[in-house]
Every structure is written in C-alpha cells, then in structure tokens.
Enzyme design. Structure first.
Site, short mmCIF file in Angstrom:
data_model
loop_
_atom_site.label_atom_id
_atom_site.label_comp_id
_atom_site.label_asym_id
_atom_site.label_seq_id
_atom_site.Cartn_x
_atom_site.Cartn_y
_atom_site.Cartn_z
N LYS A 9 0.82 -1.22 0.00
CA LYS A 9 0.00 0.00 0.00
C LYS A 9 0.86 1.27 0.00
O LYS A 9 2.08 1.22 0.24
CB LYS A 9 -0.92 -0.04 1.22
CG LYS A 9 -1.93 -1.21 1.17
CD LYS A 9 -2.94 -1.08 2.31
CE LYS A 9 -3.93 -2.22 2.28
NZ LYS A 9 -5.00 -2.05 3.30
N TYR A 49 -12.37 -2.45 -3.88
CA TYR A 49 -12.87 -2.61 -2.52
C TYR A 49 -14.40 -2.54 -2.44
O TYR A 49 -14.94 -2.26 -1.36
CB TYR A 49 -12.24 -1.56 -1.60
CG TYR A 49 -10.84 -1.91 -1.12
CD1 TYR A 49 -10.60 -3.04 -0.35
CD2 TYR A 49 -9.76 -1.10 -1.43
CE1 TYR A 49 -9.32 -3.36 0.11
CE2 TYR A 49 -8.47 -1.40 -0.98
CZ TYR A 49 -8.27 -2.54 -0.21
OH TYR A 49 -7.00 -2.85 0.25
N ASN A 112 -1.97 0.19 6.67
CA ASN A 112 -1.51 -1.09 7.22
C ASN A 112 -0.60 -1.88 6.27
O ASN A 112 -0.54 -3.10 6.33
CB ASN A 112 -2.69 -1.92 7.73
CG ASN A 112 -3.60 -2.41 6.64
OD1 ASN A 112 -3.50 -1.95 5.50
ND2 ASN A 112 -4.48 -3.34 6.96
N HIS A 115 -2.09 -5.54 1.56
CA HIS A 115 -3.37 -6.25 1.42
C HIS A 115 -3.07 -7.62 0.86
O HIS A 115 -2.15 -7.77 0.04
CB HIS A 115 -4.29 -5.50 0.45
CG HIS A 115 -5.45 -6.32 -0.02
ND1 HIS A 115 -6.61 -6.44 0.71
CD2 HIS A 115 -5.61 -7.13 -1.10
CE1 HIS A 115 -7.43 -7.27 0.08
NE2 HIS A 115 -6.85 -7.70 -1.02
N GLU A 126 -9.44 -10.82 -7.70
CA GLU A 126 -8.47 -9.73 -7.49
C GLU A 126 -7.31 -9.82 -8.48
O GLU A 126 -6.83 -8.81 -8.99
CB GLU A 126 -7.96 -9.75 -6.05
CG GLU A 126 -9.06 -9.39 -5.06
CD GLU A 126 -8.61 -9.41 -3.60
OE1 GLU A 126 -7.42 -9.70 -3.33
OE2 GLU A 126 -9.44 -9.10 -2.74
P1 CMP Z 1 -7.33 -4.73 3.64
O1 CMP Z 1 -6.87 -6.11 3.91
O2 CMP Z 1 -6.71 -4.02 2.49
O3 CMP Z 1 -8.92 -4.76 3.43
C1 CMP Z 1 -9.73 -3.62 3.68
C2 CMP Z 1 -9.02 -2.53 4.42
O4 CMP Z 1 -9.83 -1.60 5.10
C3 CMP Z 1 -8.18 -3.16 5.51
O5 CMP Z 1 -7.08 -3.85 4.94
C4 CMP Z 1 -7.83 -1.93 6.35
O6 CMP Z 1 -6.68 -1.26 5.87
C5 CMP Z 1 -9.04 -1.02 6.13
N1 CMP Z 1 -9.83 -0.85 7.35
C6 CMP Z 1 -10.03 0.30 8.02
N2 CMP Z 1 -10.82 0.12 9.09
C7 CMP Z 1 -11.14 -1.21 9.12
C8 CMP Z 1 -11.90 -2.03 10.00
N3 CMP Z 1 -12.53 -1.52 11.07
N4 CMP Z 1 -12.00 -3.35 9.73
C9 CMP Z 1 -11.37 -3.88 8.64
N5 CMP Z 1 -10.63 -3.16 7.77
C10 CMP Z 1 -10.50 -1.82 8.00
#
Ligand code: CMP
Length: 137
Positions: A9, A49, A112, A115, A126
C-alpha cells in the site's frame, strides 16, 4: 500450487520498503509470479474494494489507496493465500504478531502496509482485476 494477490500500500511504498516486503515473500517460499507499481484511480480503488462499500471506513480507505503509488503482485506457492496472510499479520498492526509485515512496517489499521486476498474465490477476482494471463508466469 495456489495464487494470491498482494498489494503493497501507499504507506509502505512511501517508506521505501518495497524490496524488504517482497523479500519476505520470496524468503518464505512464495514466488513472485507477476508484479508492477502503479497509481490507482479513484474508480480502481472503489471497484477493487466494492465489497466494503457499505462500511464506515470505505471513503477513508479509498482516499488512502489513491494517496500514492502501490505495488501489486501475484504470489504463487503451496497454500499461498494462508501463507501470505500469516506473513502479513493481523489487519490492525497493533494486534499483529511480532515479526509480521504489519507489525514491522505498518502504522495503523488504515495505513496497514499490505493487502492480501482472503479466499481462493477473491484471489481469482483480485488477480484478474490487475493482471492479464500473459503477465503471470
Ligand atoms: P485490507 O486487507 O486491504 O482490506 C480492507 C481494508 O480496510 C483493511 O485492509 C484496512 O486497511 C481497512 N480498514 C479500516 N478500518 C477497518 C476495520 N474496522 N476493519 C477492517 N478493515 C478496516
């Protein structure tokens, strides 16, 4: 052999840890079957998403994912989906086990670092979102 989609990311790309994260995959038995750096459009991020469209964090997630370039990769290996999720650690870096990518490189649940696909069905969707068959080898 299984394939999964990985995204490094914008936060991790900006930090200059693309190589360190790709090394985690290769050092743990996941082959990089395809990879490219790209800037997502708002439409790309919203479509990718779409499953989270009704969640309260959706707009922030899309804004974050288009805030800078990402690196998308197809990882291949035995149990690649589970293996990648193990290497990534928990979605919230504060809960991620020591030594995982998110524990080492991520700031918070929005930024974070990575993904990874969560199921075989989503991995296929995906991967085809980002790559043509001829780009994967
Ligand atoms: P990712 O695995 O990319 O999938 C969706 C993303 O939404 C997740 O990682 C997080 O970076 C983001 N996100 C933000 N808030 C939340 C939450 N409460 N629960 C899950 N994903 C979240």
């Amino acid at each position: 052999m299984e394939q999964t989609l990985s995204i490094i990311k914008p936060d991790a790309v900006a930090k200059g840890v693309i190589g360190k994260i790709l090394d985690r995959f290769e050092s743990n038995g996941l082959k990089i079957a395809a990879t490219k750096k790209m800037q997502l459009s708002r439409k790309d991020a919203e479509t990718f998403y779409a499953i989270h469209a009704e969640r309260p964090f959706f707009n922030d997630l899309v804004d974050f994912m288009i805030s800078g370039p990402v690196v998308v990769s197809v990882l291949e290996g035995e149990n690649a989906i589970a293996k990648n999720r193990e290497l990534m650690g928990a979605t919230n870096p504060k809960e991620a086990a020591a030594g995982t990518i998110r524990a080492d490189f991520a700031e918070n649940i929005d930024a974070n670092a990575v993904h990874g696909s969560d199921s075989a069905e989503n991995a296929a969707i995906e991967i085809s979102f980002f790559f043509a068959d001829r780009e994967i080898s």
